[in-house]
Design a protein around this motif. Structure first.
Motif, PDB file in Angstrom:
ATOM      1  N   PHE A  17       0.886  -1.971  -0.681  1.00  0.00           N
ATOM      2  CA  PHE A  17       0.249   0.064  -0.562  1.00  0.00           C
ATOM      3  C   PHE A  17       0.964   1.545   0.006  1.00  0.00           C
ATOM      4  CE2 PHE A  17      -2.794  -3.396   2.459  1.00  0.00           C
ATOM      5  CZ  PHE A  17      -3.947  -3.479   0.846  1.00  0.00           C
ATOM      6  N   GLU A  18       2.067   1.095  -0.414  1.00  0.00           N
ATOM      7  CA  GLU A  18       3.000   2.438  -0.553  1.00  0.00           C
ATOM      8  C   GLU A  18       3.435   2.830  -2.088  1.00  0.00           C
ATOM      9  OE1 GLU A  18       5.807   3.443   1.895  1.00  0.00           O
ATOM     10  OE2 GLU A  18       4.175   2.130   3.880  1.00  0.00           O
ATOM     11  N   VAL A  19       3.885   3.844  -3.073  1.00  0.00           N
ATOM     12  CA  VAL A  19       3.840   4.827  -3.974  1.00  0.00           C
ATOM     13  C   VAL A  19       5.160   3.549  -4.003  1.00  0.00           C
ATOM     14  CG1 VAL A  19       4.338   6.170  -5.015  1.00  0.00           C
ATOM     15  CG2 VAL A  19       3.358   6.275  -3.639  1.00  0.00           C
ATOM     16  N   MET A  20       5.043   2.514  -5.403  1.00  0.00           N
ATOM     17  CA  MET A  20       5.870   1.849  -5.789  1.00  0.00           C
ATOM     18  C   MET A  20       6.829   2.688  -6.430  1.00  0.00           C
ATOM     19  SD  MET A  20       3.945  -1.732  -7.932  1.00  0.00           S
ATOM     20  CE  MET A  20       3.131  -0.278  -8.500  1.00  0.00           C
ATOM     21  N   THR A  21       8.454   2.152  -5.869  1.00  0.00           N
ATOM     22  CA  THR A  21      10.148   3.269  -6.677  1.00  0.00           C
ATOM     23  C   THR A  21      10.329   1.674  -7.265  1.00  0.00           C
ATOM     24  OG1 THR A  21      11.104   2.034  -4.650  1.00  0.00           O
ATOM     25  CG2 THR A  21      10.015   4.572  -4.251  1.00  0.00           C
ATOM     26  N   ASP A  22      10.409   0.620  -6.891  1.00  0.00           N
ATOM     27  CA  ASP A  22      10.952  -0.611  -7.886  1.00  0.00           C
ATOM     28  C   ASP A  22       9.661  -1.329  -8.216  1.00  0.00           C
ATOM     29  OD1 ASP A  22      12.405  -1.554  -9.488  1.00  0.00           O
ATOM     30  OD2 ASP A  22      13.767  -2.235  -7.453  1.00  0.00           O
ATOM     31  N   PRO A  23       8.939  -0.844  -9.235  1.00  0.00           N
ATOM     32  CA  PRO A  23       7.749  -2.058  -9.593  1.00  0.00           C
ATOM     33  C   PRO A  23       7.761  -3.144 -10.268  1.00  0.00           C
ATOM     34  CG  PRO A  23       7.609   0.424 -10.640  1.00  0.00           C
ATOM     35  CD  PRO A  23       8.830   0.133  -9.828  1.00  0.00           C
ATOM     36  N   VAL A  24       7.463  -4.055  -9.990  1.00  0.00           N
ATOM     37  CA  VAL A  24       7.655  -5.639 -11.296  1.00  0.00           C
ATOM     38  C   VAL A  24       6.823  -6.323 -11.121  1.00  0.00           C
ATOM     39  CG1 VAL A  24      10.155  -5.738 -10.519  1.00  0.00           C
ATOM     40  CG2 VAL A  24       8.815  -6.780  -8.778  1.00  0.00           C
ATOM     41  N   MET A  25       6.921  -6.766 -12.680  1.00  0.00           N
ATOM     42  CA  MET A  25       5.754  -7.506 -13.281  1.00  0.00           C
ATOM     43  C   MET A  25       6.644  -9.154 -12.546  1.00  0.00           C
ATOM     44  SD  MET A  25       4.079  -6.426 -16.173  1.00  0.00           S
ATOM     45  CE  MET A  25       5.434  -6.982 -16.993  1.00  0.00           C
ATOM     46  N   ASN A  26       4.866 -10.087 -11.814  1.00  0.00           N
ATOM     47  CA  ASN A  26       5.994 -11.367 -12.174  1.00  0.00           C
ATOM     48  C   ASN A  26       4.919 -11.998 -12.835  1.00  0.00           C
ATOM     49  OD1 ASN A  26       2.722 -11.131 -11.012  1.00  0.00           O
ATOM     50  ND2 ASN A  26       2.501 -12.372  -9.335  1.00  0.00           N
ATOM     51  N   ALA A  27       4.541 -13.675 -12.836  1.00  0.00           N
ATOM     52  CA  ALA A  27       4.303 -14.896 -13.955  1.00  0.00           C
ATOM     53  C   ALA A  27       2.974 -14.098 -14.325  1.00  0.00           C
ATOM     54  CB  ALA A  27       5.012 -15.935 -14.093  1.00  0.00           C
ATOM     55  N   ALA A  28       2.333 -13.862 -13.547  1.00  0.00           N
ATOM     56  CA  ALA A  28       1.330 -13.256 -13.957  1.00  0.00           C
ATOM     57  C   ALA A  28       0.824 -12.256 -14.592  1.00  0.00           C
ATOM     58  CB  ALA A  28      -0.184 -13.850 -12.347  1.00  0.00           C
ATOM     59  N   GLY A  29       1.328 -11.910 -14.800  1.00  0.00           N
ATOM     60  CA  GLY A  29       1.545 -10.390 -15.170  1.00  0.00           C
ATOM     61  C   GLY A  29       1.024  -8.895 -14.155  1.00  0.00           C
ATOM     62  N   GLN A  30       1.208  -8.951 -12.997  1.00  0.00           N
ATOM     63  CA  GLN A  30       1.198  -7.970 -11.979  1.00  0.00           C
ATOM     64  C   GLN A  30       2.086  -7.285 -11.954  1.00  0.00           C
ATOM     65  OE1 GLN A  30      -1.932  -7.478 -11.285  1.00  0.00           O
ATOM     66  NE2 GLN A  30      -3.399  -9.175 -12.158  1.00  0.00           N
ATOM     67  N   THR A  31       1.544  -6.453 -11.412  1.00  0.00           N
ATOM     68  CA  THR A  31       2.764  -5.456 -10.779  1.00  0.00           C
ATOM     69  C   THR A  31       3.045  -4.974  -9.562  1.00  0.00           C
ATOM     70  OG1 THR A  31       2.467  -4.349 -13.102  1.00  0.00           O
ATOM     71  CG2 THR A  31       3.842  -3.391 -10.742  1.00  0.00           C
ATOM     72  N   TYR A  32       3.815  -5.343  -8.357  1.00  0.00           N
ATOM     73  CA  TYR A  32       4.080  -4.992  -6.734  1.00  0.00           C
ATOM     74  C   TYR A  32       5.577  -4.640  -7.223  1.00  0.00           C
ATOM     75  CZ  TYR A  32       0.573  -9.198  -6.638  1.00  0.00           C
ATOM     76  OH  TYR A  32      -0.768  -9.423  -7.371  1.00  0.00           O
ATOM     77  N   GLU A  33       5.828  -3.901  -5.795  1.00  0.00           N
ATOM     78  CA  GLU A  33       7.102  -3.539  -5.722  1.00  0.00           C
ATOM     79  C   GLU A  33       7.737  -4.488  -4.653  1.00  0.00           C
ATOM     80  OE1 GLU A  33      10.199  -0.946  -4.204  1.00  0.00           O
ATOM     81  OE2 GLU A  33       8.325  -0.254  -5.574  1.00  0.00           O
ATOM     82  N   ARG A  34       8.702  -4.181  -5.854  1.00  0.00           N
ATOM     83  CA  ARG A  34       9.598  -5.204  -5.490  1.00  0.00           C
ATOM     84  C   ARG A  34      10.121  -5.736  -4.494  1.00  0.00           C
ATOM     85  NH1 ARG A  34      14.150  -7.642  -9.218  1.00  0.00           N
ATOM     86  NH2 ARG A  34      13.614  -6.125 -10.261  1.00  0.00           N
ATOM     87  N   THR A  51       1.778 -18.337  -5.138  1.00  0.00           N
ATOM     88  CA  THR A  51       0.537 -17.603  -5.943  1.00  0.00           C
ATOM     89  C   THR A  51       0.821 -16.388  -6.276  1.00  0.00           C
ATOM     90  OG1 THR A  51      -0.526 -17.109  -3.536  1.00  0.00           O
ATOM     91  CG2 THR A  51      -0.894 -19.466  -4.607  1.00  0.00           C
ATOM     92  N   ASP A  52      -0.019 -15.945  -6.969  1.00  0.00           N
ATOM     93  CA  ASP A  52       0.163 -14.543  -7.008  1.00  0.00           C
ATOM     94  C   ASP A  52      -1.239 -13.892  -6.318  1.00  0.00           C
ATOM     95  OD1 ASP A  52       0.187 -11.453  -8.621  1.00  0.00           O
ATOM     96  OD2 ASP A  52      -1.909 -12.169  -8.960  1.00  0.00           O
ATOM     97  N   PRO A  53      -0.705 -12.326  -5.061  1.00  0.00           N
ATOM     98  CA  PRO A  53      -1.307 -12.272  -4.066  1.00  0.00           C
ATOM     99  C   PRO A  53      -2.848 -11.613  -4.991  1.00  0.00           C
ATOM    100  CG  PRO A  53       0.889 -11.494  -3.985  1.00  0.00           C
ATOM    101  CD  PRO A  53       0.680 -12.070  -5.997  1.00  0.00           C
ATOM    102  N   MET A  54      -3.470 -11.363  -6.107  1.00  0.00           N
ATOM    103  CA  MET A  54      -3.970 -10.699  -5.863  1.00  0.00           C
ATOM    104  C   MET A  54      -5.470 -11.850  -6.715  1.00  0.00           C
ATOM    105  SD  MET A  54      -3.857  -7.324  -5.726  1.00  0.00           S
ATOM    106  CE  MET A  54      -4.914  -6.838  -6.690  1.00  0.00           C
ATOM    107  N   SER A  55      -4.499 -12.706  -7.351  1.00  0.00           N
ATOM    108  CA  SER A  55      -5.181 -14.230  -8.693  1.00  0.00           C
ATOM    109  C   SER A  55      -5.413 -15.334  -8.104  1.00  0.00           C
ATOM    110  CB  SER A  55      -4.455 -13.477  -9.591  1.00  0.00           C
ATOM    111  OG  SER A  55      -4.153 -14.533  -9.630  1.00  0.00           O
ATOM    112  N   GLY A  56      -4.865 -15.220  -6.687  1.00  0.00           N
ATOM    113  CA  GLY A  56      -4.455 -16.470  -5.917  1.00  0.00           C
ATOM    114  C   GLY A  56      -3.885 -17.302  -6.480  1.00  0.00           C
TER     115      GLY A  56
END
Length: 61
Positions: free
Chosen positions: A7-24, A37-42
């Motif tokens: 829930f913080e502003v991303m400074t080093d955003p990365v995409m995982n295998a599911a294509g979702q973006t998270y802070e590294r 698992t992907d935190p958003m989709s499971g």
């Protein structure tokens, strides 16, 4: 853009295998806890932190 895990502003955003973006740091912490698992989709991910791809589009926002 805000990370859906930290829930913080991303400074080093990365995409995982599911294509979702998270802070590294947030997604690496997720994987370090043994989650595969992907935190958003499971969805179970084929691979975890070894193939995180920088999201330059989000970083530029």
């Amino acid at each position: 853009m805000q990370c859906p895990l930290s829930f913080e502003v991303m400074t080093d955003p990365v995409m995982n295998a599911a294509g979702q973006t998270y802070e590294r740091a947030a997604i690496e912490k997720w994987f370090a806890r043994g989650k595969r698992t992907d935190p958003m989709s499971g969805a179970v991910l084929e691979h975890t932190d070894t193939r995180l791809v920088p999201n330059v589009l989000v970083r530029g926002m």
